[in-house]
Design a protein around this motif. Structure first.
Motif, PDB file in Angstrom:
ATOM      1  N   GLU A 233      54.491  51.759  53.829  1.00  0.00           N
ATOM      2  CA  GLU A 233      55.655  51.100  54.420  1.00  0.00           C
ATOM      3  C   GLU A 233      56.041  51.828  55.694  1.00  0.00           C
ATOM      4  N   LYS A 234      56.340  51.057  56.735  1.00  0.00           N
ATOM      5  CA  LYS A 234      56.764  51.649  57.996  1.00  0.00           C
ATOM      6  C   LYS A 234      58.101  51.063  58.414  1.00  0.00           C
ATOM      7  N   SER A 235      58.979  51.930  58.871  1.00  0.00           N
ATOM      8  CA  SER A 235      60.252  51.443  59.386  1.00  0.00           C
ATOM      9  C   SER A 235      60.061  51.014  60.828  1.00  0.00           C
ATOM     10  N   ALA A 236      61.037  50.278  61.343  1.00  0.00           N
ATOM     11  CA  ALA A 236      60.934  49.806  62.725  1.00  0.00           C
ATOM     12  C   ALA A 236      60.768  50.968  63.684  1.00  0.00           C
ATOM     13  N   GLY A 237      61.387  52.112  63.353  1.00  0.00           N
ATOM     14  CA  GLY A 237      61.299  53.261  64.242  1.00  0.00           C
ATOM     15  C   GLY A 237      59.906  53.859  64.299  1.00  0.00           C
ATOM     16  N   ASP A 238      59.079  53.584  63.299  1.00  0.00           N
ATOM     17  CA  ASP A 238      57.710  54.114  63.269  1.00  0.00           C
ATOM     18  C   ASP A 238      56.755  53.306  64.142  1.00  0.00           C
ATOM     19  N   LEU A 239      57.184  52.116  64.539  1.00  0.00           N
ATOM     20  CA  LEU A 239      56.274  51.215  65.233  1.00  0.00           C
ATOM     21  C   LEU A 239      56.470  51.308  66.740  1.00  0.00           C
ATOM     22  N   GLY A 240      55.656  52.120  67.372  1.00  0.00           N
ATOM     23  CA  GLY A 240      55.687  52.207  68.814  1.00  0.00           C
ATOM     24  C   GLY A 240      54.941  51.042  69.427  1.00  0.00           C
ATOM     25  N   PRO A 241      54.927  50.935  70.753  1.00  0.00           N
ATOM     26  CA  PRO A 241      54.242  49.827  71.433  1.00  0.00           C
ATOM     27  C   PRO A 241      52.777  49.681  71.032  1.00  0.00           C
ATOM     28  N   ALA A 242      52.075  50.833  70.902  1.00  0.00           N
ATOM     29  CA  ALA A 242      50.649  50.760  70.567  1.00  0.00           C
ATOM     30  C   ALA A 242      50.444  50.138  69.190  1.00  0.00           C
ATOM     31  N   GLU A 243      51.302  50.500  68.206  1.00  0.00           N
ATOM     32  CA  GLU A 243      51.180  49.950  66.864  1.00  0.00           C
ATOM     33  C   GLU A 243      51.539  48.462  66.855  1.00  0.00           C
ATOM     34  N   LEU A 244      52.542  48.068  67.631  1.00  0.00           N
ATOM     35  CA  LEU A 244      52.908  46.655  67.719  1.00  0.00           C
ATOM     36  C   LEU A 244      51.741  45.840  68.270  1.00  0.00           C
ATOM     37  N   VAL A 245      51.123  46.355  69.311  1.00  0.00           N
ATOM     38  CA  VAL A 245      49.973  45.663  69.926  1.00  0.00           C
ATOM     39  C   VAL A 245      48.815  45.584  68.938  1.00  0.00           C
ATOM     40  N   ARG A 246      48.576  46.681  68.205  1.00  0.00           N
ATOM     41  CA  ARG A 246      47.479  46.675  67.233  1.00  0.00           C
ATOM     42  C   ARG A 246      47.699  45.610  66.177  1.00  0.00           C
ATOM     43  N   ARG A 247      48.932  45.494  65.692  1.00  0.00           N
ATOM     44  CA  ARG A 247      49.221  44.500  64.659  1.00  0.00           C
ATOM     45  C   ARG A 247      49.042  43.075  65.190  1.00  0.00           C
ATOM     46  N   VAL A 248      49.449  42.847  66.425  1.00  0.00           N
ATOM     47  CA  VAL A 248      49.254  41.519  67.016  1.00  0.00           C
ATOM     48  C   VAL A 248      47.767  41.209  67.127  1.00  0.00           C
ATOM     49  N   ARG A 249      46.990  42.171  67.565  1.00  0.00           N
ATOM     50  CA  ARG A 249      45.548  41.953  67.735  1.00  0.00           C
ATOM     51  C   ARG A 249      44.857  41.693  66.403  1.00  0.00           C
ATOM     52  N   VAL A 250      45.292  42.405  65.363  1.00  0.00           N
ATOM     53  CA  VAL A 250      44.716  42.170  64.032  1.00  0.00           C
ATOM     54  C   VAL A 250      44.951  40.724  63.614  1.00  0.00           C
ATOM     55  N   ARG A 251      46.149  40.224  63.836  1.00  0.00           N
ATOM     56  CA  ARG A 251      46.469  38.841  63.467  1.00  0.00           C
ATOM     57  C   ARG A 251      45.684  37.851  64.331  1.00  0.00           C
ATOM     58  N   GLU A 252      45.538  38.157  65.622  1.00  0.00           N
ATOM     59  CA  GLU A 252      44.770  37.256  66.497  1.00  0.00           C
ATOM     60  C   GLU A 252      43.307  37.204  66.073  1.00  0.00           C
TER      61      GLU A 252
END
Length: 298
Positions: A233-252
């Protein structure tokens, strides 16, 4: 026959031992002796099982495996509709769980034919219980695709799943599969490789995916079930820009459109969609080596 056309029969799904024949459920012998039709994934293995149990099959034995499942289902449904008690057994474990059975169950249900089960051994539940990983929520993923690209793509689809994941795998592919899991889930994700469950050489190897991949490189034998820890589990504070981008790319990569992927990641992180969108645009600009304008979220 035990019924009539006016009184449809019953489809019985029976679990069979995954290794030790002594694990056969007590009702299995009675069902084998009394069924009008026994549909077996491998009739030779059925013969060995009945010999070990000291039981004589009372009805007709037919093969029912992946290669003839579609063609034989209508025949078995007609027998059921005519009042027969049809017993379905696979080589090991419960029918329908990565084994033949689903088509027959669906067809029987469609005809309002009773379906019941003789509960028995399950490699999925046995491996879960032995893994030492959380078992309160889990997802059975069956066998992964054989092709490397498809396998990695399938793994990335569940990289953020919080549930414990369970897979079946062949011994000659386990090293590649564990390496792909380490790539998709991270080297330090915990896992357990369970092989030859309930058999003489039963072994449960626990560790990080990186360590397990290195261990499997020397070769692993036997029937294998892999249990993998869910995503932390990750809180919003754990998700930096790089992690946000990685998650978007995984979904794409899993087939989602970028707009939907951004919206889903924003919801997961509890962030405005604009913040995730800006992170994606910034990463895209960095990949191109220069700035460019985003088109917005419309």
């Amino acid at each position: 026959m035990t019924g009539s056309a006016d009184s449809p029969g019953t489809l019985v799904l029976a679990g069979t031992p995954i290794g030790d024949v002594a694990d056969a459920p007590p009702r299995l012998a009675a069902e084998l002796a009394s069924a009008d039709v026994v549909a077996a994934e491998d009739t030779r293995r059925l013969r060995r099982l009945t010999q070990a149990l000291g039981v004589q099959v009372g009805g007709r034995v037919v093969s029912y495996f992946e290669g003839n499942e579609s063609a034989r289902t209508p025949e078995l449904v007609e027998a059921l509709a005519g009042g027969a008690r049809v017993l379905l057994v696979t080589d090991a474990g419960m029918p329908s769980v990565s084994d033949p059975g689903y088509r027959l169950v669906a067809a029987a249900v469609e005809r309002d034919i009773k379906v019941t089960a003789v509960p028995g051994p399950s490699a999925v539940l046995t491996a879960l219980a032995l893994s030492g990983l959380p078992v309160d929520r889990f997802c059975f993923e069956g066998f992964l695709p054989r092709k490397a690209g498809e396998r990695l793509s399938r793994l990335k689809e569940v990289a953020e799943d919080r549930r414990t994941l369970v897979y079946f795998e062949a011994p000659h592919r386990i090293d590649d599969t564990l390496a792909a899991m380490a790539e998709a889930f991270g080297d330090e994700r915990r896992a357990a490789v369970c092989r030859e469950l309930t058999k003489t050489y039963e072994e449960v190897k626990r560790g990080s995916l990186k360590d397990l991949a290195e261990w499997a490189a020397d070769g692993v034998r036997g029937e294998i079930t892999v249990v993998v820890e869910g995503a932390p589990e990750k809180s919003a504070g754990d998700l930096g820009p790089a992690e946000l981008v990685r998650r978007v790319r995984v979904r794409e990569e899993a087939g989602e459109r970028r707009k939907e992927a951004i919206a889903a990641v924003a919801a997961e992180a509890g962030l405005p969609k604009r913040e995730v969108f800006d992170a994606v645009v910034a990463a895209k600009n960095a990949d191109r080596g220069g700035p460019s304008e985003g088109k917005g979220l419309s």
